[in-house]
Design a protein around this motif. Structure first.
Motif, PDB file in Angstrom:
ATOM      1  N   ALA A  39      -5.663  -2.726  12.182  1.00 46.17           N
ATOM      2  CA  ALA A  39      -6.442  -2.593  10.949  1.00 46.17           C
ATOM      3  C   ALA A  39      -7.725  -1.810  11.182  1.00 46.17           C
ATOM      4  O   ALA A  39      -8.208  -1.101  10.306  1.00 46.17           O
ATOM      5  CB  ALA A  39      -6.742  -3.981  10.391  1.00 46.17           C
TER       6      ALA A  39
ATOM      7  N   GLN B  50       0.790   3.893   1.857  1.00 43.89           N
ATOM      8  CA  GLN B  50       1.141   4.323   3.221  1.00 43.89           C
ATOM      9  C   GLN B  50       2.251   3.427   3.784  1.00 43.89           C
ATOM     10  O   GLN B  50       3.198   3.925   4.438  1.00 43.89           O
ATOM     11  CB  GLN B  50      -0.074   4.283   4.142  1.00 43.89           C
ATOM     12  N   THR B  51       2.143   2.168   3.479  1.00 40.04           N
ATOM     13  CA  THR B  51       3.176   1.262   3.976  1.00 40.04           C
ATOM     14  C   THR B  51       4.494   1.552   3.254  1.00 40.04           C
ATOM     15  O   THR B  51       5.576   1.531   3.861  1.00 40.04           O
ATOM     16  CB  THR B  51       2.755  -0.185   3.758  1.00 40.04           C
TER      17      THR B  51
ATOM     18  N   GLU C 294      -7.102   2.045  11.071  1.00 41.10           N
ATOM     19  CA  GLU C 294      -6.600   2.589   9.811  1.00 41.10           C
ATOM     20  C   GLU C 294      -7.525   3.649   9.202  1.00 41.10           C
ATOM     21  O   GLU C 294      -7.035   4.713   8.783  1.00 41.10           O
ATOM     22  CB  GLU C 294      -6.361   1.455   8.809  1.00 41.10           C
TER      23      GLU C 294
ATOM     24  N   LEU D 272      -6.009   7.438   8.371  1.00 42.10           N
ATOM     25  CA  LEU D 272      -5.702   7.726   6.985  1.00 42.10           C
ATOM     26  C   LEU D 272      -5.773   9.216   6.651  1.00 42.10           C
ATOM     27  O   LEU D 272      -4.956   9.696   5.840  1.00 42.10           O
ATOM     28  CB  LEU D 272      -6.645   6.950   6.053  1.00 42.10           C
TER      29      LEU D 272
ATOM     30  N   SER E 193       4.364  -5.792  12.999  1.00 39.75           N
ATOM     31  CA  SER E 193       4.768  -4.487  12.446  1.00 39.75           C
ATOM     32  C   SER E 193       5.854  -3.870  13.301  1.00 39.75           C
ATOM     33  O   SER E 193       6.845  -3.292  12.782  1.00 39.75           O
ATOM     34  CB  SER E 193       3.559  -3.556  12.377  1.00 39.75           C
TER      35      SER E 193
ATOM     36  N   LEU F 168       2.116   4.966   7.211  1.00 43.50           N
ATOM     37  CA  LEU F 168       1.087   4.306   8.032  1.00 43.50           C
ATOM     38  C   LEU F 168       1.120   2.817   7.700  1.00 43.50           C
ATOM     39  O   LEU F 168       0.926   2.408   6.559  1.00 43.50           O
ATOM     40  CB  LEU F 168      -0.289   4.880   7.739  1.00 43.50           C
TER      41      LEU F 168
ATOM     42  N   SER G 152      -0.755  -0.609   8.676  1.00 44.38           N
ATOM     43  CA  SER G 152      -2.025  -1.027   9.232  1.00 44.38           C
ATOM     44  C   SER G 152      -2.068  -2.539   9.351  1.00 44.38           C
ATOM     45  O   SER G 152      -2.085  -3.269   8.341  1.00 44.38           O
ATOM     46  CB  SER G 152      -3.169  -0.565   8.331  1.00 44.38           C
TER      47      SER G 152
ATOM     48  N   GLY H  46      -0.301  -4.812   6.709  1.00 43.60           N
ATOM     49  CA  GLY H  46       0.773  -3.813   6.565  1.00 43.60           C
ATOM     50  C   GLY H  46       2.108  -4.368   6.978  1.00 43.60           C
ATOM     51  O   GLY H  46       3.154  -4.042   6.367  1.00 43.60           O
TER      52      GLY H  46
ATOM     53  N   SER I  84       0.848  -1.209   0.000  1.00 39.76           N
ATOM     54  CA  SER I  84       0.000   0.000   0.000  1.00 39.76           C
ATOM     55  C   SER I  84       0.867   1.236   0.000  1.00 39.76           C
ATOM     56  O   SER I  84       2.025   1.209   0.430  1.00 39.76           O
ATOM     57  CB  SER I  84      -0.919  -0.011   1.196  1.00 39.76           C
TER      58      SER I  84
END
Lengths: 229, 969
Positions: B886, B709-710, B889, B893, B743, B906, B908, B912, B707
Motif C-alpha cells: 500500500a 487498477q485492481t 501505490e 500509480l 495478493s 495494479l 495495492s 487490493g 479500484s
C-alpha cells in the motif's frame, strides 16, 4: 591522468556506449550480442558479490565475537545460523540414507530443510519485525504532540488520522455518507490522501529520471568516473 | 671566530680564509715568501743565490699579483684586478729607504747600451771624462793621531794593485762595449768579459735610465750626501773600494783605484763636473786630513764654484759644516764613524747645512758599500741586520767560510779569495781578473772589508774621541744629546725601581715594575753609550744593549725577527735589553699584514649550522633570530587590577573550578508513567486487533467496490493466453509477506485456475524461496479445493534467484535462457526443457515477449521500477501487472494510469487483494485475506486511530497545564 585511470575510463565509457547502442539498435547483431555478453558478465559478477558478501558477513561477526565487542551475543546467533544452514545443505545428502523414510531433507535451496528454516524462522521473524514497526509507529504518533506541539506536528497528526480513515477497512459503525455525486466520504478522504502523495511521487519519479539521464550522460562522456575510486 | 677585513673591499672574512670571499683578494700576505721583487731590498738578496742569467725582459714588465695571480704592468702599485698591493710599501720611501738605492742601482744597470753618454748624470760624466785629473780637491788628511785607528789604517796609500776588480773597472775603457753605457764601459774597461748579473738586481729593462738633467733629482739621498764635501782630513781609511771611485787619486797616485785613475782629461772635463762634485771640492781643499779616497778627487786647483752651490741641496751643502761626533756610540759603526772625524766645517757651506748633517760631515768613511743605508738614517732606525753587521765583535769572516756567505756579504768581506765569489754586480764593476789579494788596505786579512772592519774597530775602540769635543751647536737634538751625554760612568745607575722621566716611553714605563728594568741595568753598566739628555735613560740603555750586540757573522743571512711588528713589551728580550721600536721607514717595509692595524678578534663564536652558510662563523644568525621560537622580548605592561576586579575574578575562578568538579548524577526514579503508557498502548492495540476477530466478527466487512487498477489487473490476468507461461516475480521478503501474500495467492490461484503455467523467480534471495513456497501452497490448496492436480515442473516451476539487480533483469529480459540453467529446487537440470517451459524453448530466440504475461510482486518501488524499466522494453507484447504494498501505490500509480499505461493493472496492499478476491468470486476468497482484513481494520481503526487522536489530545492538555503551571510558578 594516469594510465590505469585512462584504461578504466575507456572501458567504462566503451561499455556504456555499447550497451546503450544495444538498447537503441537491437537489430544490429553486433551491438546486441555485445550487450548480452556484457550483461551476462555483470550478472555473474553480481552473483560472486553475493558470495563475497556472505564471507564478509561471516568475518565481521567472527571478529565481533572474538573481540567481545558490544553485541557479540547477537553475532553468535548469526554465526550459528550461517554455519547451521551450510552444514545442513552440505551434510544432508550424506545423512539422508540414515534418516527415516518420512523425513526428506532434499537437496538444493528448496530442500525441505531450507524451506522449514525459511518458513518457520525467517518468515516468522520478518513478520514479527514488521509488527514491531506497527507498534512503534502508533506509539510515536501517540506522543507527537506531547513531545513537541508545533504546527508541523499538528499537521502530521491530522494527516495520519485522515490516512487511517481513508485506507483502513471501514468499520460498519462508521457512517459513509455520500458527499458529492456518488462520492462518499471515504472516497473523499481517499482522494485527499492520494492526490498529494501521487503528486509528490510523480515529481520524485521525474527527478529520478532526470538524474538517471544526467548521470548516464556524464558516465558515457567520462565526466563522472565513479569507478575511479 | 676572528674576522679579517679585506684590504681591498673592506668586507669581513673568516680568519681561516686565505683570500677574500667577496673579491678574491688575498687576506693574508705571503709573509713566508720573501722572494725578491724588482724593488726588493738588497739585504734580502743573499737569501737567494744569484742566478747566472738575468731574467727575461718580458717578465720584468709584468708583475704577477700575489693575491689574484693575474699579471699587472710593472708600474702599477696595486693590482688592477683585485686592488691588492703589488709592491710593498717600501716603494713609498724611495727617498729615505734603502730600496731607493736598489732602484738606483737598477737604473744604473738598466739598458746600458741604450743610455747615451750625454744622458748620464753630471757626476757620472765627470767620472767618465776625467779620471786622470780629479776635478775635486779633497782635503788633506789630518794627522794620524787625531784619526781613529780604523781610519788610520785605511789612510794608507792605495795602490792600483790593491784596488778591487770591480773598482778597477772604473778605469777608462779601451773600447766601447756594445751593451754597456759609456760610463759603464769606462768602468769595465779592464774587464775582459762582463760578469753575470746577480739575480737580486732587477733587470735593467724595468727602470730606464734617467736623463742627465734629472740625474740629481733621481739620485738617492745617501749618494747626494756622499757627493757633498767631505772633510778630507777625517776621511777614514775604511772606505770601501768602490767608494773610491768618485775620488781623485791621492798624491800617491799609485793607490788610486784603477777605475778612478782611468778618468781621463781632468781639465777638459772640468766643466762636466757636476755641481755637487764641485761643491765637494771646495771643502776638500781646506780639509787637511782628508782620507785617501776623498783626497783623490779633491784637487786643490779646482776651487769650489759658488754657482754650483745653488744646485746642491741645502742639506747637502751643510754636510761639510757638520762636526765630527765622538765615536762613543759603539753600537753602530757607520753612524759613529763620521763622528770620529775631525770637524772641519767649510766656511762657504757650513751655514746652510742642517745641524744633523753637519754632524755627519766627517763621515767620509760612510760605507757606501751599504747603499741601502742612508747617511741621514739615525741610529735608532737602523735595521737589525745592519746593527749586527756594524756591531763590534769578533771578525766574523774567520768563523764563517766564504762559501756560506751570501754573495753580497762575500763580496764585502770574503770575496778576496776568488773573483767567482764576488757578486755579479761587483764583478761587472770591477776588474774581474784582478786578484783580491792585491787589495792592500781595503780588504783585511780575514776577508772582511776594511770599512766593515773599521766600523767594528771603531765600535769597539774605547779611544774614540769623546763627543764633548765636537761643537755640536748645529747638530740635531738627539745627536747633540748624544755628544754631550756623559759616559756610562756618569749615568745614573739603572735599577728596576728607578724613577723614569715623564717622557720615557710607555713600554719602558711598563717595564719598571716587572723587573725587566733590572736587566737593563746590567746591560747599561757594560755600555759606553753616553746618556743623552733628550733621549733619557732609555736611549742609553738601548745603546748599551747595542754595544753588546755581536756582529753578524759574515756569511750568515741577517735574520729578521718575526716580532718586529709587535710592541716592545711583546718582543723577546735579547741580552736583557728589549729591542728598540722599528723606525717608521723600516716599519713601512714590512708586509702589509704586519703593518696593518690588527683587528680585534670578534667575540662572536657562533657557527651557522643550517642553510648554505652551515659551518661558517661570524655570520648573521638567521635561524636563532628568525626561525626558532623564542620568548618575546616585548615588555608586557603590568595590568592595574582594582580590588573589585580581583574579587570578581575570584568569583569567576570559583565558578569555573566548581563546574569542573564532577557531580554525581542524581538518581532518577524510573518513570512509571511512560512505561505504563507504553504498556497501555500495546494493550490497546492487542485489544483492537483481537476484538473484531474474536469479539465482533463482521465489524470490518470486505470491500464491496473495486479500484480501477485492481479491476484492470483482474481483467489482464483474465485475458492472458493459457498456452503461454506467465512470469511471476516475487520481489519481496518474508517481512512484507503478510501484506503481499494475499495478493500473490489470489493471482497465482487465478492463473492456475485458468490453466496458465506459472514460472516464478525473484531478484531477492529470500524471494525465490518465498515464491516457491507460495506457489506450492496455492497448488496444494487448489488440489484440495478444486481437485486439480498441479505439478511442479508442469503447471508451475520456480527458476530461483536472479542476481544482478537491474542488470540481471535486463539480461533475463533479453535472453532468459542464459540467466538460468536449472530450477530453484534443483530437480530439473535443464529448466528450459521441462514441460512448463518446453513451449518457450521451442521458439528460437525467445524473450519475455514469449511469456503470456508478467506479474511483478514488489514490496519496494525500486524493484517494481526496475522491472518496469528493464523488462518492459523486452516484453512489450506481454502485459505487465504490479502487485505492491500500500505504501508503494502512490509511486506506481503514474505507471498504471494513462491511455496506454505500462502497468496493465495494479494491486495495492491488502485492500487490493480483498478487492481482487471479491472480483474473482467466491472461489478465490481466502480465509487469510478476510482475517487479515479484519485484523487490519481493528488495529487501525480501533487501535491506532484512537490512540493517535486521544494520545495527542491528552498530551496537548498536559502540555498546556505544564505551561500554565510554569507561568504560575
Amino acid at each position: 591522468m594516469k594510465l590505469t585511470k585512462l584504461v578504466a575510463t575507456l572501458i567504462a565509457v566503451g561499455t556504456g556506449w555499447i550497451v546503450l547502442l544495444g538498447y537503441f539498435l537491437p537489430e544490429v547483431e553486433l551491438f546486441k550480442s555485445a550487450n548480452q555478453s556484457l550483461l551476462g558478465i555483470a550478472s555473474q559478477l553480481a552473483a560472486v558479490v553475493v558470495l563475497v558478501g556472505a564471507i564478509n558477513l561471516f568475518l565481521v561477526h567472527t571478529k565481533k565475537l572474538t573481540g567481545n565487542t558490544p553485541g557479540w551475543f547477537y553475532s553468535l546467533f548469526v554465526l550459528f545460523g550461517l554455519v547451521a544452514v551450510i552444514l545442513l545443505n552440505v551434510v544432508a545428502p550424506f545423512v539422508a540414507p540414515f534418516l527415516p523414510a518420512d523425513v526428506v531433507l532434499g537437496v538444493g535451496p528448496a530442500s525441505n530443510a531450507n524451506l522449514f528454516i525459511f518458513k518457520y524462522i525467517q518468515s516468522a521473524a520478518g513478520a514479527a519485525i514488521a509488527g514491531l514497526i506497527f507498534f512503534f509507529l502508533v506509539l510515536a504518533g501517540y506522543r507527537v504532540l506531547g513531545r513537541r506541539m508545533t504546527l508541523a506536528t499538528f499537521a502530521f497528526v491530522v494527516s495520519g488520522a485522515i490516512t487511517l480513515l481513508a485506507l483502513a477497512p471501514w468499520p460498519t459503525f462508521l457512517p459513509n455518507p455520500e458527499v458529492y455525486d456518488n462520492t462518499t466520504l471515504r472516497d473523499l478522504l481517499r482522494t485527499l490522501t492520494l492526490i498529494p502523495s501521487i503528486a509528490g511521487a510523480r515529481g520524485l519519479l521525474l527527478g529520478i529520471a532526470l538524474g538517471v539521464v544526467a548521470t548516464g550522460l556524464r558516465v558515457l562522456l567520462a565526466q563522472d568516473r565513479p569507478y575511479r575510486e | 671566530m676572528a674576522v679579517i677585513r679585506c684590504q681591498a673591499c673592506g668586507k669581513p672574512n673568516p680568519d681561516f680564509l686565505e683570500e677574500c670571499q667577496f673579491c678574491d683578494a688575498r687576506l693574508k700576505p705571503l709573509t713566508g715568501m720573501l722572494t725578491p721583487s724588482p724593488n726588493a731590498l738588497p739585504p734580502l738578496a743573499p737569501m737567494t743565490p744569484p742566478a747566472p742569467e738575468p731574467a727575461p725582459a718580458a717578465n720584468t714588465n709584468i708583475i704577477k699579483c700575489q693575491a689574484c695571480g693575474k699579471p699587472n704592468p710593472a708600474f702599477l702599485d696595486t693590482c688592477q684586478f683585485c686592488d691588492a698591493r703589488l709592491k710593498p710599501l717600501t716603494a713609498q720611501f724611495t727617498d729615505d729607504a734603502p730600496a731607493a738605492t736598489t732602484e738606483w742601482l737598477i737604473s744604473t744597470r738598466a739598458k746600458p747600451a741604450e743610455t747615451p753618454a750625454n744622458t748620464l748624470p753630471d757626476w757620472l760624466q765627470a767620472m767618465e771624462a776625467s779620471p786622470a785629473e780629479p776635478p775635486m780637491a779633497m782635503p788633506e788628511p789630518e794627522p794620524a793621531a787625531e784619526i781613529p785607528e780604523w781610519m788610520r789604517g785605511e789612510s794608507e796609500p792605495i795602490t792600483p794593485a790593491d784596488t778591487p776588480d770591480w773598482m778597477s773597472a772604473s778605469a777608462p775603457a779601451t773600447a766601447a762595449e756594445d751593451e754597456t753605457p759609456d760610463w759603464l764601459k769606462a768602468m769595465q774597461a779592464p774587464t775582459a768579459e762582463p760578469a753575470p748579473v746577480a739575480d737580486w738586481m732587477p733587470p735593467a729593462e724595468i727602470t730606464p735610465s734617467a736623463p742627465a738633467s734629472a740625474a740629481d733629482d733621481e739620485m738617492p739621498d745617501w749618494l747626494r750626501a756622499m757627493q757633498s764635501p767631505q772633510p778630507a782630513g777625517e776621511a777614514p781609511t775604511a772606505v770601501p773600494d768602490w767608494m773610491r771611485t768618485g775620488a781623485e787619486p791621492t798624491p800617491a797616485a799609485s793607490e788610486t783605484p784603477a777605475w778612478m785613475s782611468a778618468a781621463p782629461e781632468p781639465a777638459a772635463a772640468q766643466e762636466d763636473v757636476p755641481d755637487w762634485l764641485r761643491a765637494m771640492q771646495a771643502p776638500a781643499s781646506e780639509a787637511p786630513a782628508a782620507p785617501d779616497w776623498m783626497s783623490a778627487p779633491s784637487e786643490p786647483s779646482v776651487p769650489a764654484q759658488p754657482a754650483a752651490e745653488e744646485d746642491v741641496p741645502d742639506w747637502l751643502r751643510t754636510m761639510p759644516a757638520s762636526e765630527p761626533e765622538p765615536a762613543e756610540d759603539s753600537s753602530t759603526a757607520w753612524p759613529v764613524s763620521p763622528r770620529t772625524a775631525e770637524p772641519e766645517t767649510p766656511t762657504s757651506q757650513g751655514a746652510d747645512m742642517p745641524d744633523w748633517l753637519r754632524a755627519m760631515e766627517p763621515s767620509a768613511a760612510q760605507p757606501l758599500a751599504m747603499p741601502d743605508l742612508p747617511a741621514s738614517t739615525p741610529e735608532a732606525e737602523m735595521p737589525d741586520w745592519m746593527r749586527s753587521a756594524s756591531a763590534p765583535g769578533e771578525p766574523a769572516a774567520e768563523a764563517t767560510p766564504a762559501s756560506d756567505l751570501p754573495d753580497w756579504m762575500s763580496t764585502l768581506g770574503g770575496s778576496t779569495t776568488a773573483a767567482e765569489s764576488q757578486p755579479d754586480w761587483m764583478q761587472s764593476s770591477g776588474a774581474s781578473g784582478t786578484p783580491v789579494e792585491s787589495t792592500p788596505a781595503a780588504v783585511a786579512d780575514d776577508g772582511m772589508p776594511d770599512w766593515l772592519k773599521a766600523m767594528q774597530s771603531s765600535a769597539s775602540t774605547p779611544e774614540v774621541p769623546e763627543l764633548g769635543q765636537t761643537p755640536g751647536g748645529d747638530l740635531p737634538d738627539w745627536m747633540t744629546a748624544m755628544e754631550n751625554a756623559p759616559t756610562q760612568a756618569a749615568l745614573p745607575p739603572v735599577s728596576a725601581d728607578m724613577a723614569l722621566p715623564d717622557d720615557a716611553p710607555e713600554w719602558l714605563k711598563a717595564m719598571q715594575g716587572t723587573g725587566e728594568l733590572g736587566a737593563l741595568e746590567s746591560t747599561a753598566a757594560e755600555s759606553q753609550i753616553p746618556a743623552t739628555e733628550a733621549g733619557g735613560d732609555w736611549l742609553s740603555a738601548l745603546r748599551g744593549s747595542a754595544a753588546e750586540l755581536e756582529p753578524l757573522p759574515i756569511g750568515e743571512a741577517p735574520t729578521f725577527s718575526s716580532h718586529e711588528g709587535a710592541p716592545p713589551s711583546d718582543r723577546p728580550v735579547s741580552g736583557g735589553l728589549e729591542e728598540a721600536a722599528l723606525p717608521s721607514w723600516l716599519a713601512a717595509m714590512k708586509p702589509i699584514d704586519v703593518q696593518a692595524a690588527p683587528l680585534d678578534e670578534e667575540a662572536d663564536v657562533y657557527e651557522e649550522r643550517v642553510g648554505v652558510l652551515a659551518g661558517m662563523r661570524g655570520v648573521l644568525r638567521a635561524e636563532p633570530v628568525v626561525a626558532l621560537p623564542r620568548k618575546s622580548t616585548v615588555q608586557v605592561h603590568k595590568l592595574e587590577v582594582t580590588a573589585d576586579q580581583t574579587r570578581q575574578a575570584n568569583v569567576l575562578a570559583a565558578l569555573v573550578s566548581a563546574d569542573i568538579q564532577a557531580r554525581t548524577a542524581p538518581k532518577r526514579r524510573p518513570a512509571i508513567l511512560p512505561m505504563v503508557e507504553r504498556w497501555l498502548v500495546v494493550l490497546a492495540l492487542l485489544v483492537a486487533i483481537a476484538l473484531p476477530l474474536y469479539g465482533a466478527p463482521g465489524l470490518f466487512p470486505l470491500p464491496t467496490t473495486i479500484s480501477p487498477q485492481t479491476q484492470a489487473a483482474f481483467n489482464t490476468v483474465n485475458s492472458l493466453p493459457a498456452d503461454k507461461p506467465a512470469l511471476v516475480v516475487f520481489d519481496y521478503d518474508p517481512a512484507q509477506s503478510g501484506e503481499l501474500n494475499p495478493s500473490a495467492s489470489a493471482l497465482v490461484r487465478h492463473l492456475l485456475l485458468r490453466g496458465i503455467t506459472v514460472v516464478g523467480l525473484s531478484t531477492r534471495p529470500a524471494g525465490a524461496a518465498l515464491g516457491d513456497v507460495l506457489m506450492n501452497s496455492v497448488a496444494l490448496s487448489l488440489s484440495v479445493s478444486e481437485s486439480f492436480s498441479y505439478t511442479y515442473g508442469v503447471n508451475y516451476i520456480s527458476l530461483g534467484y536472479l542476481p544482478g539487480g537491474p542488470v540481471g533483469v535486463a539480461q533475463f529480459a533479453s535472453n532468459p535462457q542464459d540467466a538460468f540453467v536449472n530450477d530453484f529446487r534443483g530437480v530439473h537440470a535443464d529448466v528450459w526443457n521441462t514441460s512448463a517451459l518446453s513451449g518457450l524453448s521451442a521458439q528460437s530466440g525467445f524473450t519475455l515477449n514469449n511469456f503470456g504475461g508478467l506479474i511483478v510482486l514488489a514490496a519496494t518501488p525500486d524493484s517494481a521500477r526496475t522491472w518496469i524499466e528493464q523488462a518492459h522494453p523486452q516484453a512489450l507484447a506481454a502485459p505487465m501487472i504490479a502487485v505492491v504494498s500500500a505504501g508503494v501505490e502512490p509511486l506506481l500509480l503514474p505507471y498504471a494510469e494513462g491511455d496506454d499505461p505500462v502497468l496493465k493493472g495494479l494491486i495495492s496492499g491488502l485492500p487490493g487483494a480483498a478487492q481482487y478476491e471479491a472480483q474473482a468470486g467466491a472461489g478465490f476468497s481466502h480465509d487469510s485475506t478476510a482475517q487479515s482484513w479484519t485484523t487490519l481494520g481493528g488495529g487501525l481503526i480501533l487501535g491506532a486511530l484512537p490512540l493517535l487522536i486521544l494520545g495527542n489530545i491528552i498530551a496537548s492538555i498536559v502540555s498546556l497545564m505544564r505551561r500554565r503551571q510554569q507561568r504560575r510558578g
